[in-house]
Motif scaffolding. Structure first.
Motif, short mmCIF file in Angstrom:
data_model
loop_
_atom_site.label_atom_id
_atom_site.label_comp_id
_atom_site.label_asym_id
_atom_site.label_seq_id
_atom_site.Cartn_x
_atom_site.Cartn_y
_atom_site.Cartn_z
N PRO A 236 27.98 43.62 42.65
CA PRO A 236 28.89 44.55 43.32
C PRO A 236 30.36 44.19 43.10
O PRO A 236 30.69 43.01 43.00
CB PRO A 236 28.56 44.39 44.80
CG PRO A 236 27.23 43.73 44.86
CD PRO A 236 27.04 42.99 43.59
N GLY A 237 31.18 45.20 43.00
CA GLY A 237 32.63 44.98 42.96
C GLY A 237 33.19 44.43 41.67
O GLY A 237 34.34 43.99 41.62
N THR A 238 32.40 44.47 40.59
CA THR A 238 32.88 43.88 39.34
C THR A 238 33.55 44.90 38.41
O THR A 238 33.95 44.55 37.30
CB THR A 238 31.72 43.21 38.57
OG1 THR A 238 30.58 44.08 38.59
CG2 THR A 238 31.34 41.89 39.21
N VAL B 120 41.69 48.15 33.91
CA VAL B 120 40.49 47.31 33.93
C VAL B 120 40.82 45.96 33.30
O VAL B 120 41.07 45.88 32.10
CB VAL B 120 39.33 47.97 33.16
CG1 VAL B 120 38.05 47.16 33.33
CG2 VAL B 120 39.12 49.42 33.59
N ALA B 121 40.85 44.92 34.12
CA ALA B 121 41.19 43.59 33.59
C ALA B 121 39.91 42.84 33.22
O ALA B 121 38.86 43.08 33.81
CB ALA B 121 41.97 42.81 34.63
N GLY B 122 40.03 41.93 32.26
CA GLY B 122 38.86 41.17 31.83
C GLY B 122 37.84 42.09 31.19
O GLY B 122 38.21 43.08 30.55
N LYS C 171 32.32 48.33 37.71
CA LYS C 171 31.47 49.27 36.98
C LYS C 171 31.99 50.71 37.13
O LYS C 171 32.10 51.44 36.15
CB LYS C 171 30.02 49.17 37.47
CG LYS C 171 29.42 47.77 37.21
CD LYS C 171 27.97 47.66 37.64
CE LYS C 171 27.76 47.68 39.14
NZ LYS C 171 28.39 46.55 39.85
N THR C 172 32.30 51.08 38.38
CA THR C 172 32.82 52.42 38.63
C THR C 172 34.17 52.60 37.94
O THR C 172 34.44 53.63 37.31
CB THR C 172 32.98 52.64 40.15
OG1 THR C 172 31.75 52.34 40.78
CG2 THR C 172 33.37 54.08 40.45
N LEU C 173 34.99 51.55 38.05
CA LEU C 173 36.32 51.57 37.44
C LEU C 173 36.21 51.80 35.93
O LEU C 173 36.94 52.61 35.35
CB LEU C 173 36.99 50.23 37.73
CG LEU C 173 38.47 50.10 37.44
CD1 LEU C 173 39.28 50.99 38.37
CD2 LEU C 173 38.92 48.63 37.58
N VAL D 30 46.81 42.70 37.36
CA VAL D 30 46.75 44.15 37.59
C VAL D 30 47.08 44.50 39.04
O VAL D 30 47.88 45.39 39.31
CB VAL D 30 45.34 44.70 37.23
CG1 VAL D 30 45.14 46.12 37.75
CG2 VAL D 30 45.12 44.66 35.72
N HIS D 31 46.50 43.74 39.97
CA HIS D 31 46.65 44.13 41.37
C HIS D 31 47.95 43.64 42.01
O HIS D 31 48.31 44.08 43.11
CB HIS D 31 45.41 43.71 42.17
CG HIS D 31 44.22 44.53 41.80
ND1 HIS D 31 44.02 45.81 42.29
CD2 HIS D 31 43.21 44.31 40.92
CE1 HIS D 31 42.92 46.30 41.74
NE2 HIS D 31 42.42 45.42 40.91
N LEU D 32 48.67 42.76 41.31
CA LEU D 32 49.99 42.35 41.82
C LEU D 32 51.07 43.34 41.40
O LEU D 32 52.17 43.33 41.95
CB LEU D 32 50.35 40.95 41.31
CG LEU D 32 49.57 39.78 41.93
CD1 LEU D 32 50.00 38.46 41.31
CD2 LEU D 32 49.77 39.74 43.45
P1 ATP Z 1 29.70 48.47 43.32
O1 ATP Z 1 28.53 47.90 42.59
O2 ATP Z 1 29.92 47.85 44.67
O3 ATP Z 1 29.77 49.97 43.31
P2 ATP Z 1 31.58 48.33 41.16
O4 ATP Z 1 31.15 47.33 40.17
O5 ATP Z 1 31.39 49.77 40.85
O6 ATP Z 1 31.00 47.95 42.56
P3 ATP Z 1 34.30 49.05 41.44
O7 ATP Z 1 34.06 50.07 42.50
O8 ATP Z 1 34.59 49.51 40.09
O9 ATP Z 1 33.11 48.03 41.42
O10 ATP Z 1 35.45 48.06 41.91
C1 ATP Z 1 36.10 48.21 43.15
C2 ATP Z 1 37.58 47.94 43.00
O11 ATP Z 1 37.78 46.56 42.66
C3 ATP Z 1 38.22 48.72 41.88
O12 ATP Z 1 38.65 49.98 42.29
C4 ATP Z 1 39.40 47.81 41.51
O13 ATP Z 1 40.46 47.99 42.41
C5 ATP Z 1 38.84 46.42 41.74
N1 ATP Z 1 38.29 45.84 40.49
C6 ATP Z 1 37.01 45.49 40.26
N2 ATP Z 1 36.87 45.00 39.02
C7 ATP Z 1 38.08 45.04 38.45
C8 ATP Z 1 38.59 44.68 37.16
N3 ATP Z 1 37.80 44.16 36.21
N4 ATP Z 1 39.90 44.87 36.92
C9 ATP Z 1 40.71 45.37 37.86
N5 ATP Z 1 40.30 45.75 39.08
C10 ATP Z 1 39.01 45.58 39.39
#
Ligand code: ATP
Length: 270
Positions: free
Chosen positions: A59-61, A19-21, A63-65, A199-201
């Motif tokens: 979305p995508g920030t 988890v970055a940032g 949260k699940t991670l 992280v992703h590189l």
């Molecule tokens: P949603 O609201 O759409 O469910 P979310 O906030 O739960 O989104 P995640 O499912 O955790 O987002 O993020 C999707 C993917 O994006 C992660 O599996 C990861 O690969 C990447 N990602 C998102 N945020 C980060 C982060 N802070 N550091 C590293 N990777 C991240």
């Protein structure tokens, strides 16, 4: 989908390194890791461990991670369920699924229960025109509230829920002893994007034309999920062109492609 137990041996464990940032959010959830690892330390002095926390952000920030990383760091099972699974469910199914999830969780405690898109079930009651589906959603929400109240605060089950709309949630969910803590997960700033690229590189074969500072500058407004997408797309573009390494231009093409997608997404939603 059914509530699922992540098999610790088969599922790649997520930790805070992934988890970055999100340094503030991480700090807040570190306390939850500590509750799961050493509950006695807190309860011996008479304290009550919080039952849950709400992760709030776009979305995508991550949260699940982050929720998975809490389970990974504490080395406990992770059960997850998405609120959207309950929409359009037959009468009684939503509530029984919630019951089932909590029964399993209590058996496997200490553990994390993660409810993604909790707004799909947790929207304020009595504001839907479609009566039938609304009744069913309310049944599910009521069951969730009952379950949260039913287990003791020191049961070892911690519930994390995610939403991008905390403002529309039923106030009953936010009451003391339920989701009374909110953890904010925002879109990354320049430095955080740099870290997320880092992280992703990691798994990608890049040449020295690629630097994270440049990539972070090219991607304002991108979420972590968008950045993960850029890295993957760049690798695919380079491979398609028969390259041995992924280069800066591949990343720029990937960014263009993702920006195109984002623009489409905004057009549809606005
Ligand atoms: P949603 O609201 O759409 O469910 P979310 O906030 O739960 O989104 P995640 O499912 O955790 O987002 O993020 C999707 C993917 O994006 C992660 O599996 C990861 O690969 C990447 N990602 C998102 N945020 C980060 C982060 N802070 N550091 C590293 N990777 C991240």
């Amino acid at each position: 989908a059914k509530a699922q137990l992540f098999d610790k041996d088969n599922q790649k464990k997520v930790t805070f390194k992934d988890v970055a940032g999100l340094s503030e959010a991480k700090q807040e959830v570190e306390e939850i890791v500590s509750f799961l690892k050493n509950p006695d330390k807190y309860t011996e002095l008479g304290g009550k461990i919080p039952k849950g926390a709400l992760l709030v952000g776009p979305p995508g920030t991550g949260k699940t991670l982050l929720a998975k990383a809490v389970a990974g760091e504490a080395d406990v099972p992770f059960f997850s369920l998405s609120g959207s699974d309950f929409v359009e469910m037959f009468v009684g199914v939503g509530a029984s699924r919630v019951r089932d999830l909590f029964r399993q969780a209590k058996e496997k405690a200490p553990c994390i229960v993660f409810i993604d898109e909790i707004d799909a079930v947790g929207r304020a009651r009595g504001k839907n025109v479609n009566m039938n589906s609304n009744d069913e959603r309310e049944n599910t929400l009521n069951q969730l509230l009952t379950e949260m109240d039913g287990f003791g605060s020191n049961s070892g089950v911690i519930i994390l829920a995610a939403t991008n709309r905390a403002d529309i949630l039923d106030k009953a969910l936010l009451r003391a002893g339920r989701f009374d803590r909110q953890i904010h997960v925002e879109l990354p700033d320049l430095n955080e994007r740099k870290e997320i690229f880092g992280v992703h590189l990691r798994p990608i074969k890049i040449d020295d034309s690629v630097d994270t500072e440049f990539l972070a500058r090219q991607t304002p407004g991108f979420s972590g999920a968008d950045i993960a997408n850029v890295c993957n797309e760049a690798a695919l573009i380079a491979a398609r062109n028969g390259k041995k390494f992924v280069q800066k231009e591949d990343f720029m093409n990937a960014v263009d492609r993702i920006v195109g997608g984002l623009e489409k997404r905004t057009k549809i939603t606005t």
